[in-house]
Write a protein that holds these residues in place. Structure first.
Motif, PDB file in Angstrom:
ATOM      1  N   ARG A  49       1.195   4.203  -8.191  1.00  0.00           N
ATOM      2  CA  ARG A  49      -0.079   4.899  -8.196  1.00  0.00           C
ATOM      3  C   ARG A  49      -0.198   5.810  -6.993  1.00  0.00           C
ATOM      4  NH1 ARG A  49      -3.487  -0.483  -9.032  1.00  0.00           N
ATOM      5  NH2 ARG A  49      -1.687  -1.276  -7.977  1.00  0.00           N
ATOM      6  N   LEU A  62      -6.515   0.371   2.084  1.00  0.00           N
ATOM      7  CA  LEU A  62      -5.593   0.057   0.998  1.00  0.00           C
ATOM      8  C   LEU A  62      -4.930  -1.294   1.170  1.00  0.00           C
ATOM      9  CD1 LEU A  62      -3.923   3.567   0.640  1.00  0.00           C
ATOM     10  CD2 LEU A  62      -5.436   2.465  -1.036  1.00  0.00           C
ATOM     11  N   GLN A  67      -7.137   4.979   5.880  1.00  0.00           N
ATOM     12  CA  GLN A  67      -6.765   4.763   4.478  1.00  0.00           C
ATOM     13  C   GLN A  67      -5.861   3.542   4.339  1.00  0.00           C
ATOM     14  OE1 GLN A  67      -5.252   8.826   3.837  1.00  0.00           O
ATOM     15  NE2 GLN A  67      -6.641   8.999   2.089  1.00  0.00           N
ATOM     16  N   GLU A 126       2.499   1.680  -3.471  1.00  0.00           N
ATOM     17  CA  GLU A 126       1.556   2.125  -4.503  1.00  0.00           C
ATOM     18  C   GLU A 126       1.161   3.593  -4.323  1.00  0.00           C
ATOM     19  OE1 GLU A 126      -1.506  -0.810  -3.961  1.00  0.00           O
ATOM     20  OE2 GLU A 126      -0.840  -1.953  -5.711  1.00  0.00           O
ATOM     21  N   HIS A 127       1.437   4.139  -3.125  1.00  0.00           N
ATOM     22  CA  HIS A 127       1.062   5.530  -2.832  1.00  0.00           C
ATOM     23  C   HIS A 127       2.225   6.227  -2.125  1.00  0.00           C
ATOM     24  CE1 HIS A 127      -2.658   3.180  -3.137  1.00  0.00           C
ATOM     25  NE2 HIS A 127      -3.196   4.274  -3.623  1.00  0.00           N
ATOM     26  N   ALA A 141       0.832  -1.209   0.000  1.00  0.00           N
ATOM     27  CA  ALA A 141       0.000   0.000   0.000  1.00  0.00           C
ATOM     28  C   ALA A 141       0.863   1.254   0.000  1.00  0.00           C
ATOM     29  CB  ALA A 141      -0.936  -0.013   1.212  1.00  0.00           C
ATOM     30  N   LEU A 174      -0.895   9.106   4.441  1.00  0.00           N
ATOM     31  CA  LEU A 174      -2.004   8.166   4.486  1.00  0.00           C
ATOM     32  C   LEU A 174      -2.457   8.013   5.937  1.00  0.00           C
ATOM     33  CD1 LEU A 174      -0.571   5.421   2.085  1.00  0.00           C
ATOM     34  CD2 LEU A 174      -2.266   7.178   1.520  1.00  0.00           C
ATOM     35  N   ARG A 188       2.968  10.308   0.004  1.00  0.00           N
ATOM     36  CA  ARG A 188       1.652  10.852   0.325  1.00  0.00           C
ATOM     37  C   ARG A 188       1.330  10.509   1.769  1.00  0.00           C
ATOM     38  NH1 ARG A 188      -2.554   8.437  -3.879  1.00  0.00           N
ATOM     39  NH2 ARG A 188      -3.920   9.136  -2.188  1.00  0.00           N
TER      40      ARG A 188
END
Length: 251
Positions: free
Chosen positions: A251, A194, A190, A180-181, A177, A186, A184
């Motif tokens: 992502r 995720l 979240q 992929e992010h 998770a 989180l 950022r």
């Protein structure tokens, strides 16, 4: 296990009546069940059966559930170093819960429990494992950061020196998770979503415990984390650059 075979749940509990009731209930809902009354029989079952989830009672004769969880999570254990584990306990203690998660359990449920809640938690862990073999496997992506390589297809993590690093199912999905992010903030909610985990309350400490375990495995100095940073009152932040080879970009 063949592709069409039902998932297998190993129930480890010295209460034969409870084992029988759970085996009947889970079997009626499409799961295959094998049983063990103690640690020795648990390892015998794991040596001969492809197990999808372990339900492990904490209060067992001989080695208790915490000791057995620690042994299962020992690096390179041939039987089940990464099989999802749900601890069963008659003590609804936050301290015991955190201890279990620190030892590598994926979930924790206090007796007496609603069998339907247990079934939901088992299915959540199975979906999480299937997701790792499904969408991520088809993408062919490898995630690279600070010399580390995470491969969702094989659910493996290699260190900068090329050694495989053992992760529990929960730790793997949490790291994925983050990758992929990256970069950022989180929130805990979240991250729970995720990482495809079960629905937890906002006060649940599972994410904090999993992050603490993950830091000990990938941070040069877990006390001064460089990769997974805490953002006070907001959540966590994966600080490293991530190269998602084969997926275009993270992502």
């Amino acid at each position: 296990m063949s592709a069409n075979a039902p998932p297998t749940v190993l129930i480890v509990d010295d209460d034969a009546t409870l084992r029988g009731m759970l085996a009947q209930f889970l079997g009626d809902h499409g799961l295959r069940v094998v049983e063990a009354s103690d640690g020795a029989r648990m390892f015998e079952r794991l040596a001969t059966t492809a197990v999808s989830v372990v339900l492990l009672d904490v209060m067992l004769p001989g080695d208790d559930g915490f000791a057995l969880c620690r042994r299962l999570r020992a690096a390179g254990h041939p039987a089940a170093s990464n099989i999802p584990i749900i601890l069963l306990t008659s003590v609804n203690s936050d301290t015991d819960r955190v201890v279990g998660l620190e030892l590598g359990a994926d979930d924790y449920i206090a007796k007496p429990f609603n069998p339907r809640e247990l079934l939901a938690r088992i299915r959540a862990l199975l979906r999480r494992s299937d997701s790792g073999r499904g969408e991520d496997a088809r993408s062919g992506a490898e995630f690279r950061f600070m010399g580390w390589v995470l491969n969702p297809r094989h659910r493996s993590l290699r260190s900068p020196n090329g050694a495989l690093t053992d992760l529990t199912s929960g730790e793997f999905d949490l790291l994925l998770a983050f990758l992929e992010h990256p970069q950022r903030i989180l929130s805990r909610d979240q991250l729970i979503d995720l990482a495809r985990g079960r629905a937890l309350t906002p006060y649940d400490r599972s994410i904090d415990v999993q992050i603490s375990r993950l830091r000990r495995k990938i941070e040069p100095d877990p006390q001064r984390p460089r990769l997974i940073k805490t953002v006070r009152n907001e959540g966590y932040f994966f600080a490293a650059d991530v190269d998602a080879a084969g997926a275009g970009a993270a992502r």
